[in-house]
Design a protein around this motif. Structure first.
Motif, PDB file in Angstrom:
ATOM      1  N   ILE A  70       0.848  -1.197   0.000  1.00 46.55           N
ATOM      2  CA  ILE A  70       0.000   0.000   0.000  1.00 46.55           C
ATOM      3  C   ILE A  70       0.883   1.247   0.000  1.00 46.55           C
ATOM      4  O   ILE A  70       1.792   1.382   0.822  1.00 46.55           O
ATOM      5  N   GLY A  71       0.592   2.168  -0.913  1.00 48.94           N
ATOM      6  CA  GLY A  71       1.409   3.373  -1.013  1.00 48.94           C
ATOM      7  C   GLY A  71       0.853   4.561  -0.259  1.00 48.94           C
ATOM      8  O   GLY A  71       1.590   5.491   0.091  1.00 48.94           O
ATOM      9  N   THR A  72      -0.463   4.564  -0.009  1.00 46.73           N
ATOM     10  CA  THR A  72      -1.107   5.741   0.580  1.00 46.73           C
ATOM     11  C   THR A  72      -2.054   5.337   1.712  1.00 46.73           C
ATOM     12  O   THR A  72      -2.866   4.432   1.544  1.00 46.73           O
ATOM     13  N   VAL A  73      -1.943   6.018   2.838  1.00 46.34           N
ATOM     14  CA  VAL A  73      -2.833   5.814   3.985  1.00 46.34           C
ATOM     15  C   VAL A  73      -3.537   7.130   4.258  1.00 46.34           C
ATOM     16  O   VAL A  73      -2.882   8.166   4.430  1.00 46.34           O
ATOM     17  N   ILE A  74      -4.878   7.086   4.289  1.00 48.39           N
ATOM     18  CA  ILE A  74      -5.652   8.323   4.403  1.00 48.39           C
ATOM     19  C   ILE A  74      -6.486   8.306   5.682  1.00 48.39           C
ATOM     20  O   ILE A  74      -7.289   7.404   5.898  1.00 48.39           O
ATOM     21  N   PHE A  75      -6.297   9.335   6.519  1.00 45.88           N
ATOM     22  CA  PHE A  75      -7.071   9.499   7.759  1.00 45.88           C
ATOM     23  C   PHE A  75      -8.258  10.415   7.491  1.00 45.88           C
ATOM     24  O   PHE A  75      -8.138  11.411   6.769  1.00 45.88           O
ATOM     25  N   ASP A  76      -9.401  10.097   8.114  1.00 50.00           N
ATOM     26  CA  ASP A  76     -10.606  10.895   7.889  1.00 50.00           C
ATOM     27  C   ASP A  76     -10.573  12.219   8.639  1.00 50.00           C
ATOM     28  O   ASP A  76     -11.303  13.140   8.309  1.00 50.00           O
ATOM     29  N   ASP A  77      -9.728  12.317   9.643  1.00 48.64           N
ATOM     30  CA  ASP A  77      -9.641  13.556  10.424  1.00 48.64           C
ATOM     31  C   ASP A  77      -8.283  14.212  10.214  1.00 48.64           C
ATOM     32  O   ASP A  77      -7.307  13.554   9.844  1.00 48.64           O
ATOM     33  N   GLU A  78      -8.228  15.523  10.471  1.00 47.94           N
ATOM     34  CA  GLU A  78      -6.979  16.253  10.250  1.00 47.94           C
ATOM     35  C   GLU A  78      -5.926  15.847  11.275  1.00 47.94           C
ATOM     36  O   GLU A  78      -6.194  15.770  12.475  1.00 47.94           O
ATOM     37  N   LEU A  79      -4.729  15.578  10.786  1.00 46.12           N
ATOM     38  CA  LEU A  79      -3.601  15.201  11.637  1.00 46.12           C
ATOM     39  C   LEU A  79      -2.749  16.423  11.943  1.00 46.12           C
ATOM     40  O   LEU A  79      -2.644  17.339  11.122  1.00 46.12           O
ATOM     41  N   THR A  80      -2.124  16.410  13.124  1.00 49.05           N
ATOM     42  CA  THR A  80      -1.159  17.461  13.426  1.00 49.05           C
ATOM     43  C   THR A  80       0.136  17.140  12.684  1.00 49.05           C
ATOM     44  O   THR A  80       0.375  15.978  12.296  1.00 49.05           O
ATOM     45  N   PRO A  81       1.007  18.133  12.473  1.00 54.70           N
ATOM     46  CA  PRO A  81       2.295  17.854  11.816  1.00 54.70           C
ATOM     47  C   PRO A  81       3.081  16.752  12.533  1.00 54.70           C
ATOM     48  O   PRO A  81       3.688  15.899  11.878  1.00 54.70           O
ATOM     49  N   ALA A  82       3.056  16.742  13.866  1.00 52.28           N
ATOM     50  CA  ALA A  82       3.803  15.729  14.634  1.00 52.28           C
ATOM     51  C   ALA A  82       3.211  14.344  14.412  1.00 52.28           C
ATOM     52  O   ALA A  82       3.943  13.359  14.223  1.00 52.28           O
ATOM     53  N   GLN A  83       1.880  14.240  14.423  1.00 47.31           N
ATOM     54  CA  GLN A  83       1.233  12.944  14.187  1.00 47.31           C
ATOM     55  C   GLN A  83       1.576  12.412  12.801  1.00 47.31           C
ATOM     56  O   GLN A  83       1.929  11.240  12.637  1.00 47.31           O
ATOM     57  N   GLN A  84       1.493  13.278  11.801  1.00 45.75           N
ATOM     58  CA  GLN A  84       1.791  12.862  10.433  1.00 45.75           C
ATOM     59  C   GLN A  84       3.227  12.348  10.321  1.00 45.75           C
ATOM     60  O   GLN A  84       3.484  11.302   9.712  1.00 45.75           O
ATOM     61  N   LYS A  85       4.154  13.052  10.954  1.00 47.73           N
ATOM     62  CA  LYS A  85       5.573  12.668  10.926  1.00 47.73           C
ATOM     63  C   LYS A  85       5.784  11.314  11.610  1.00 47.73           C
ATOM     64  O   LYS A  85       6.473  10.430  11.071  1.00 47.73           O
ATOM     65  N   ASN A  86       5.166  11.118  12.764  1.00 45.54           N
ATOM     66  CA  ASN A  86       5.323   9.863  13.502  1.00 45.54           C
ATOM     67  C   ASN A  86       4.706   8.675  12.765  1.00 45.54           C
ATOM     68  O   ASN A  86       5.275   7.583  12.733  1.00 45.54           O
ATOM     69  N   ILE A  87       3.542   8.891  12.172  1.00 46.29           N
ATOM     70  CA  ILE A  87       2.857   7.809  11.459  1.00 46.29           C
ATOM     71  C   ILE A  87       3.655   7.396  10.221  1.00 46.29           C
ATOM     72  O   ILE A  87       3.745   6.211   9.884  1.00 46.29           O
TER      73      ILE A  87
END
Length: 403
Positions: A79-96
């Motif tokens: 899988i190349g793309t993972v999409i969250f239904d809610d807005e992520l913070t910059p830190a969350q996006q980086k960690n994920i």
């Protein structure tokens, strides 16, 4: 900043949460819409994951157990793309990104990406670019370090890489430049609106993908782009329409959606000026959608934000040809009747009845009940017109069939 390259469908997974504000049914509905967004952007959804989370994890949004389940699936299925239904913070996006080693998007970045694909005119492209930069500014450090921008695809239609030491200054300068450009274009558009004279202005509004552009084509006999994808229309289209011998201006506006990114609402304020300055609103609703009442609420919320909720409005319930309802057997004494079981006639006897004559049921695609639609629009435009020009009201008689 905006690319028009056609992309192959990318494999993607969706992630949503269940909490006090959205139960399991609501979460499923949001993910249905998110899947349609992903499809519109060029993604093929292969799986969905949900988790009950009252308070999102500040580091990874979801819990470690669910994250490991997703990591395994992403790895095993390429899988190349993972999409969250809610807005992520910059830190969350980086960690994920570190954990899943995939491209991580949230609902906001996905919608921005679709807007980037759909923007056709210089004005729309400028609006979208400004919204993208405003979204990216707090995310720059993680973005440049953890994303390979050259991969392209969903969510990657944005600015190219810059050195981390200078990127914030460059982006801020670009935002300032785009804002100045929009102010200049806004003045030009304001002049254009002023030059349209005193003709009555009618605006088509509604949730995205309810058939506004199709209705626009039927009424104005024009060729406005329309398809069964979200946000087919970004640029406001204005046409002069004549019913009988009564002329008026009809505008087709960008569709609304739940959780619309604030950056887009801000950037598209000028586009919404067509709604603000309209004399009459035609609120188009897809009555075949099971949650059309919530769509109405979402539209009204944005109308309230732009101080247009009290304008004269005709509710136009479209796609009656697609409307289906569940039936209850006469011998079934257990099943409780809900709105899912309502026929169109039963819907007309609900809160819609309180709106009096300002409710229409049509199919723009099949041109059903269009004579009734034309009559109602003519009557409402005529009321406004003869108030504005009382000395020539004799030119516009009551509606006659065949106008």
């Amino acid at each position: 900043m905006l690319e028009k390259k056609t992309l192959d469908y990318e494999k993607a997974v969706l992630i949503g949460i269940i909490n006090l504000e959205q139960d399991e049914e609501k979460s499923k509905e949001y993910l249905d819409e998110l899947e349609f967004l992903a499809y519109t952007a060029g993604g093929e959804v292969t799986a969905r994951f949900t988790q009950k989370v009252n308070v999102p994890n500040p580091k990874t949004f979801i819990g470690s157990g669910k994250m490991e389940e997703i990591r395994q699936y992403v790895k095993e299925n390429d899988i190349g793309t993972v999409i969250f239904d809610d807005e992520l913070t910059p830190a969350q996006q980086k960690n994920i990104e570190k954990i899943l080693k995939a491209k991580i998007l949230d609902r906001t970045s996905l919608i921005l990406d679709i807007f980037a694909q759909r923007a056709q005119t210089s004005y729309a492209r400028t609006q979208v670019e400004l919204a993208q930069y405003q979204y990216l500014l707090p995310r720059l450090a993680g973005l440049w370090t953890h994303l390979e921008r050259q991969r392209g695809g969903i969510g990657m239609r944005g600015p190219g890489e810059t050195e981390i030491e200078t990127d914030r200054r460059i982006v801020r300068d670009r935002i300032a430049l785009l804002k100045k450009k929009l102010v200049k274009i806004d003045k030009q558009m304001e002049t254009q609106r002023g030059n349209r004279g005193a003709l009555v202005r009618v605006a088509l509004i509604g949730y995205t993908n309810v058939g506004k552009s199709t209705l626009m084509n039927v009424i104005s006999k024009s060729d406005v782009f329309a398809e069964n994808k979200l946000f087919a229309t970004l640029d406001t289209t204005v046409r002069k329409v004549v019913i009988g011998n009564l002329p008026f201006l009809l505008s087709d506006t960008v569709g609304f959606i739940r959780k619309l990114p604030t950056q887009l609402v801000e950037s598209f304020k000028s586009t919404l000026d067509e709604v603000r300055e309209a004399d009459l609103l035609l609120h188009v609703v897809d009555i075949s959608h099971p949650n059309f009442e919530e769509h109405i609420d979402s539209v009204n919320q944005i109308l309230d934000e732009i101080k247009s909720v009290d304008k004269p409005t005709i509710m136009v319930f479209n796609k009656i040809d697609n409307y289906k309802h569940q039936t209850i057997d006469e011998d079934d004494l257990v099943t409780e009747k809900t709105t899912e079981h309502f026929t169109l006639e039963e819907w007309k006897d609900t809160w819609m009845n309180r709106m009096g004559d300002n409710v229409l049921f049509i199919s723009a695609l099949n041109k059903e009940n269009m004579e009734e639609f034309r009559k109602k629009v003519y009557q409402e435009v005529r009321k406004i017109h003869i108030t504005r020009f009382p000395y020539n009201n004799f030119l516009y008689p009551e509606y006659e069939e065949g106008f």
